[in-house]
Design an enzyme around this catalytic site. Structure first.
Site, mmCIF file in Angstrom:
data_model
loop_
_atom_site.group_PDB
_atom_site.id
_atom_site.type_symbol
_atom_site.label_atom_id
_atom_site.label_comp_id
_atom_site.label_asym_id
_atom_site.label_seq_id
_atom_site.Cartn_x
_atom_site.Cartn_y
_atom_site.Cartn_z
ATOM 1 N N GLU A 63 -6.518 -6.579 12.332
ATOM 2 C CA GLU A 63 -6.039 -7.922 12.646
ATOM 3 C C GLU A 63 -6.823 -8.494 13.822
ATOM 4 O O GLU A 63 -7.203 -9.667 13.808
ATOM 5 C CB GLU A 63 -4.547 -7.909 12.966
ATOM 6 N N TRP A 85 0.758 -11.163 7.707
ATOM 7 C CA TRP A 85 0.854 -12.609 7.892
ATOM 8 C C TRP A 85 1.383 -13.323 6.648
ATOM 9 O O TRP A 85 1.510 -14.559 6.654
ATOM 10 C CB TRP A 85 -0.522 -13.188 8.265
ATOM 11 N N TYR A 127 -4.627 -18.230 16.075
ATOM 12 C CA TYR A 127 -5.416 -17.531 17.089
ATOM 13 C C TYR A 127 -6.935 -17.654 16.964
ATOM 14 O O TYR A 127 -7.608 -18.123 17.878
ATOM 15 C CB TYR A 127 -5.050 -16.042 17.074
ATOM 16 N N ARG A 160 -12.429 -17.075 36.642
ATOM 17 C CA ARG A 160 -12.170 -18.030 35.556
ATOM 18 C C ARG A 160 -12.462 -17.433 34.185
ATOM 19 O O ARG A 160 -12.711 -18.163 33.227
ATOM 20 C CB ARG A 160 -13.028 -19.282 35.777
ATOM 21 N N CYS A 179 1.837 -16.246 20.257
ATOM 22 C CA CYS A 179 2.713 -15.392 21.067
ATOM 23 C C CYS A 179 1.912 -14.759 22.193
ATOM 24 O O CYS A 179 2.189 -15.003 23.358
ATOM 25 C CB CYS A 179 3.375 -14.320 20.194
ATOM 26 N N ARG A 206 3.889 -14.894 25.686
ATOM 27 C CA ARG A 206 5.021 -15.763 26.018
ATOM 28 C C ARG A 206 6.272 -15.374 25.239
ATOM 29 O O ARG A 206 7.402 -15.583 25.684
ATOM 30 C CB ARG A 206 4.684 -17.220 25.729
ATOM 31 N N ASP A 209 8.422 -9.889 20.131
ATOM 32 C CA ASP A 209 9.310 -9.063 19.311
ATOM 33 C C ASP A 209 9.024 -7.619 19.723
ATOM 34 O O ASP A 209 8.025 -7.037 19.323
ATOM 35 C CB ASP A 209 8.982 -9.318 17.837
ATOM 36 N N ASN A 217 0.531 -5.212 19.236
ATOM 37 C CA ASN A 217 -0.231 -6.013 20.179
ATOM 38 C C ASN A 217 -0.910 -5.163 21.234
ATOM 39 O O ASN A 217 -2.093 -5.367 21.548
ATOM 40 C CB ASN A 217 0.676 -7.044 20.852
ATOM 41 N N TYR A 249 15.507 -8.217 18.149
ATOM 42 C CA TYR A 249 16.307 -8.903 17.133
ATOM 43 C C TYR A 249 17.581 -8.117 16.839
ATOM 44 O O TYR A 249 17.596 -6.873 16.874
ATOM 45 C CB TYR A 249 15.485 -9.108 15.862
ATOM 46 N N ALA A 303 11.460 -11.205 11.207
ATOM 47 C CA ALA A 303 12.165 -12.478 11.293
ATOM 48 C C ALA A 303 11.147 -13.607 11.173
ATOM 49 O O ALA A 303 10.183 -13.645 11.945
ATOM 50 C CB ALA A 303 12.930 -12.580 12.599
#
Length: 304
Positions: A63, A85, A127, A160, A179, A206, A209, A217, A249, A303
Site C-alpha cells: 500500500e 480500499w 494520499y 521544513r 488519516c 489525525r 482506528d 500504518n 470501534y 467501519a
C-alpha cells in the site's frame, strides 16, 4: 527493557478502560481519546511489525508503494491482491445504482473492465495524488516527496522537510479524508565523521482506528523511512507516531481485549536487498524481513 509494542497495547488498554464513548461518522460508535504518541528506534534494523496479532506486512508495504506511485484507482491494488480500499468505492456503487453486488463480483468487474474501473474504482485525490501531484491554485503540480528527498540531500538541517495530504480544496472529492496526514523528517548527527547521519520521521495521524489501522500504518511508515534513508545515504533513526483522535470501534472491543492479553514477541529485522535509482523504483521483493513471529490473526470488521 520494555518491549516497544507495549506502547501500542497501553493505548488500547486506555481506550478500553477510559475511552470517551462517542458517536462517529460511520454510525458504529467508538471509545476515543485525544492525543497519543509512540516511538520506535529503527537504528538496529528493527521493523515494527506488531506481534500480538498477525500483521500482513507485505500488504502494508505494498500500500505504501502504491501511495508513492501517485495512483488513486483500486484497480492497480487489486492486481496485487490488495482489497483494503474496496469498501469505499463498493459502498458508493451500491448506493448510486441500487445493485446489491458482492465485493467479489465488484472487484472482478474492476479488474476485467477498464472503463468500469475508471468510473467506479477511483478514490478521488487521496494520499498518492497529494504526495506526488499536489495541485496549487494556479494549476501547477508539486511533487512533495521528491522535494523532501532533494532537500535531504542539499539542506538536511532544514526544519521544513515535510509533506502532507490535507488539501482543503479537494477534501470533498476524496473517498476518505487523509488519516495519516503529515510526515516530517529530521536529520541528526550531521558532520560526524564516524557514522552516517540519522534520519527520523514523525507522522501525525489525525484519526486512527487503533485496532485495524495503527498496526498497518506503523509498519508502512517504517518502510517509508527505510526507503528514504537509503535514497539519501543516511541511517534510519526513530519513527515517531503521534495520534490525534485515537479510537476503538465498539464492534472491536472483544478483539481488543484478546490482543492486550497477549505478550509481544521480539520485532523482526528488515533490510533492503538493493538500492534502486529513485524512490519510485522500489518493489516488495526489495524488503527482506527475517524473524517475524506473531500470535494468531484477529479479524474485525472495517467501519465505512
Amino acid at each position: 527493557m520494555r518491549h516497544p509494542e507495549e506502547q501500542y497495547l497501553d493505548i488500547v488498554r486506555h481506550l478500553l478502560e477510559k475511552g470517551d464513548r462517542r458517536i462517529d461518522r460511520t454510525g458504529v460508535g467508538t471509545l476515543s481519546m485525544f492525543g497519543a504518541m509512540m516511538r520506535f528506534d529503527l537504528s538496529a534494523g528493527d521493523f515494527p511489525v506488531f506481534t500480538t496479532k498477525k500483521v500482513f506486512w507485505k500488504t502494508a508495504v505494498k500500500e505504501m508503494l502504491w501511495f508513492l506511485t501517485g495512483q488513486t484507482n483500486i484497480q492497480s491494488l487489486l492486481r496485487e491482491n490488495i482489497r483494503i480500499w474496496t469498501d469505499w468505492p463498493l459502498d458508493k456503487y451500491r448506493k448510486a445504482t441500487g445493485e446489491a453486488i458482492s465485493q467479489e463480483d465488484f472487484e472482478a468487474r474492476i479488474l476485467a473492465d477498464d472503463a468500469f474501473a475508471e468510473t467506479w474504482g477511483d478514490l478521488g485525490p487521496v494520499y498518492g495524488k497529494q504526495w506526488r501531484r499536489w495541485r496549487d491554485a494556479e494549476g501547477r503540480e508539486h511533487d512533495q516527496v521528491a522535494g523532501i528527498i532533494d532537500t535531504l540531500k542539499t539542506n538536511p538541517s532544514s526544519r521544513r522537510m515535510l509533506f502532507h495530504a490535507w488539501n482543503v480544496a479537494e477534501l470533498d472529492q476524496m473517498a476518505l479524508h487523509p488519516c495519516h496526514m503529515t510526515y516530517q523528517f529530521h536529520v541528526a548527527g550531521l558532520g560526524q565523521d564516524d557514522r552516517r547521519p540519522r534520519l527520523s520521521l514523525m507522522v501525525l495521524q489525525r484519526s486512527c482506528d487503533i485496532l485495524l489501522g495503527a498496526p498497518f500504518n506503523i509498519c508502512q511508515q517504517a518502510a517509508l523511512l527505510a526507503m528514504v534513508a537509503q535514497q539519501v545515504d543516511m541511517e534510519p533513526g526513530e519513527l515517531i507516531w503521534a495520534g490525534g483522535d485515537v479510537h476503538l470501534y465498539l464492534n472491536h472491543l472483544e478483539q481488543a481485549r484478546e490482543q492486550v492479553s497477549r505478550r509481544p514477541y521480539p520485532f523482526p529485522k528488515v533490510r533492503l536487498a538493493r538500492k534502486p535509482d529513485s524512490i519510485d523504483a522500489y518493489r516488495i521483493e526489495d524488503f527482506e524481513v527475517s524473524g517475524y513471529v506473531s500470535h494468531d490473526r484477529i479479524d474485525a470488521p472495517v467501519a465505512v
